[in-house]
Motif scaffolding. Structure first.
Motif, mmCIF file in Angstrom:
data_model
loop_
_atom_site.group_PDB
_atom_site.id
_atom_site.type_symbol
_atom_site.label_atom_id
_atom_site.label_comp_id
_atom_site.label_asym_id
_atom_site.label_seq_id
_atom_site.Cartn_x
_atom_site.Cartn_y
_atom_site.Cartn_z
ATOM 1 N N VAL A 18 16.656 55.697 -50.823
ATOM 2 C CA VAL A 18 17.663 54.999 -51.592
ATOM 3 C C VAL A 18 18.996 54.661 -49.926
ATOM 4 N N ALA A 19 19.279 53.126 -50.191
ATOM 5 C CA ALA A 19 19.483 52.871 -49.012
ATOM 6 C C ALA A 19 21.578 53.173 -49.881
ATOM 7 N N ASP A 20 21.732 53.129 -50.753
ATOM 8 C CA ASP A 20 23.007 53.544 -51.350
ATOM 9 C C ASP A 20 23.038 54.560 -52.484
ATOM 10 N N LEU A 21 23.552 55.608 -52.234
ATOM 11 C CA LEU A 21 22.805 57.067 -53.471
ATOM 12 C C LEU A 21 23.963 56.136 -54.848
ATOM 13 N N ASP A 22 24.953 55.737 -54.736
ATOM 14 C CA ASP A 22 25.959 55.255 -55.441
ATOM 15 C C ASP A 22 25.701 54.275 -56.181
ATOM 16 N N ARG A 23 24.982 53.050 -55.809
ATOM 17 C CA ARG A 23 24.283 51.815 -56.394
ATOM 18 C C ARG A 23 23.073 52.238 -57.085
ATOM 19 N N TYR A 28 20.563 53.775 -62.643
ATOM 20 C CA TYR A 28 19.819 54.738 -63.133
ATOM 21 C C TYR A 28 20.600 54.959 -64.493
ATOM 22 N N ASP A 29 21.888 55.236 -64.271
ATOM 23 C CA ASP A 29 22.386 55.335 -65.317
ATOM 24 C C ASP A 29 22.537 54.438 -66.474
ATOM 25 N N ALA A 30 22.371 53.325 -66.009
ATOM 26 C CA ALA A 30 22.732 51.891 -66.453
ATOM 27 C C ALA A 30 21.512 52.297 -67.788
ATOM 28 N N LEU A 31 20.470 53.037 -67.035
ATOM 29 C CA LEU A 31 19.115 52.764 -68.315
ATOM 30 C C LEU A 31 19.743 53.387 -68.977
ATOM 31 N N GLY A 32 20.638 54.799 -68.836
ATOM 32 C CA GLY A 32 20.216 56.067 -70.239
ATOM 33 C C GLY A 32 19.741 57.171 -69.780
ATOM 34 N N TRP A 33 19.400 56.822 -68.533
ATOM 35 C CA TRP A 33 18.821 58.120 -67.860
ATOM 36 C C TRP A 33 20.144 59.678 -67.959
ATOM 37 N N GLU A 34 19.066 60.719 -68.606
ATOM 38 C CA GLU A 34 19.920 61.918 -68.395
ATOM 39 C C GLU A 34 20.242 62.371 -67.143
ATOM 40 N N PHE A 92 12.732 46.194 -71.035
ATOM 41 C CA PHE A 92 12.971 45.266 -69.941
ATOM 42 C C PHE A 92 13.832 44.412 -70.511
ATOM 43 N N GLU A 93 14.537 45.113 -71.734
ATOM 44 C CA GLU A 93 16.073 44.379 -71.661
ATOM 45 C C GLU A 93 17.047 45.027 -70.785
ATOM 46 N N ILE A 94 16.622 46.261 -71.414
ATOM 47 C CA ILE A 94 18.246 47.317 -70.940
ATOM 48 C C ILE A 94 17.787 47.186 -69.442
ATOM 49 N N GLY A 99 20.506 45.581 -63.797
ATOM 50 C CA GLY A 99 20.382 44.930 -62.541
ATOM 51 C C GLY A 99 18.711 45.053 -62.386
ATOM 52 N N ALA A 100 17.875 45.589 -62.781
ATOM 53 C CA ALA A 100 16.327 45.306 -62.125
ATOM 54 C C ALA A 100 15.814 43.813 -62.188
ATOM 55 N N THR A 101 15.246 43.866 -60.461
ATOM 56 C CA THR A 101 14.860 42.450 -60.410
ATOM 57 C C THR A 101 12.781 42.821 -61.052
ATOM 58 N N ILE A 102 12.892 41.614 -62.187
ATOM 59 C CA ILE A 102 11.865 41.378 -62.691
ATOM 60 C C ILE A 102 10.432 41.235 -61.952
#
Length: 145
Positions: A18-23, A28-34, A92-94, A99-102
């Motif tokens: 990944v280019a930016d670890l925090d981003r 992945y946090d916003a996806l709700g992954w643990e 897909f809504e999540i 911020g996913a690109t569809i």
């Protein structure tokens, strides 16, 4: 007489450069992954099977002795199989809210399933699929008949 050794038939860790670890962690946090642990300079997420690792692209390329260049489609996708068409749409809504690109909106496909593709902030391709021929086990992993 000893058995012929074989390479272990399992994947224990998938690492995405990944280019930016925090981003990427925010996505992945916003996806709700643990998250698994809180190490410095890398992130690990629990999945139904292998761990997902996020690691800076430059460092990952250096570890492998490669140049840290990425262009176009990498020739692979990561997939999450779910239990229904509605579960694909909900995922897909999540992902969209995170911020996913569809890349390809969920739709019925010729083999009877329902799939869609999105990209994370670094362009890694993810498929979300419902396959009516593959029941899911208790861990949510497909059981291929």
């Amino acid at each position: 007489m000893s058995a012929t050794p074989r390479f272990p038939g399992r994947i224990s860790l998938v690492t995405l450069g990944v280019a930016d670890l925090d981003r990427s962690c925010a996505f992945y946090d916003a996806l709700g992954w643990e998250r698994a642990g809180n190490p410095e300079g890398v992130a690990f997420y629990r999945t139904g099977g292998a761990l997902l690792s996020l690691y800076p692209l430059v460092a990952l390329a250096g570890d492998a002795g490669l140049e840290p260049t990425r262009t176009g489609f990498s020739g692979m996708s990561l997939a999450v199989n779910v239990e229904s068409i509605e579960a694909v749409d909900a995922a897909f809504e999540i992902a969209t809210a995170a911020g996913a690109t569809i890349l390809k909106a969920p739709a019925s496909v010729f083999w009877g399933g329902y799939i869609g593709y999105f990209a994370d902030p670094d362009g890694h391709t993810w498929e979300v699929a419902y396959n009516p021929e593959w029941p899911l086990d208790a861990a949510g992993l497909p059981e291929i008949p």
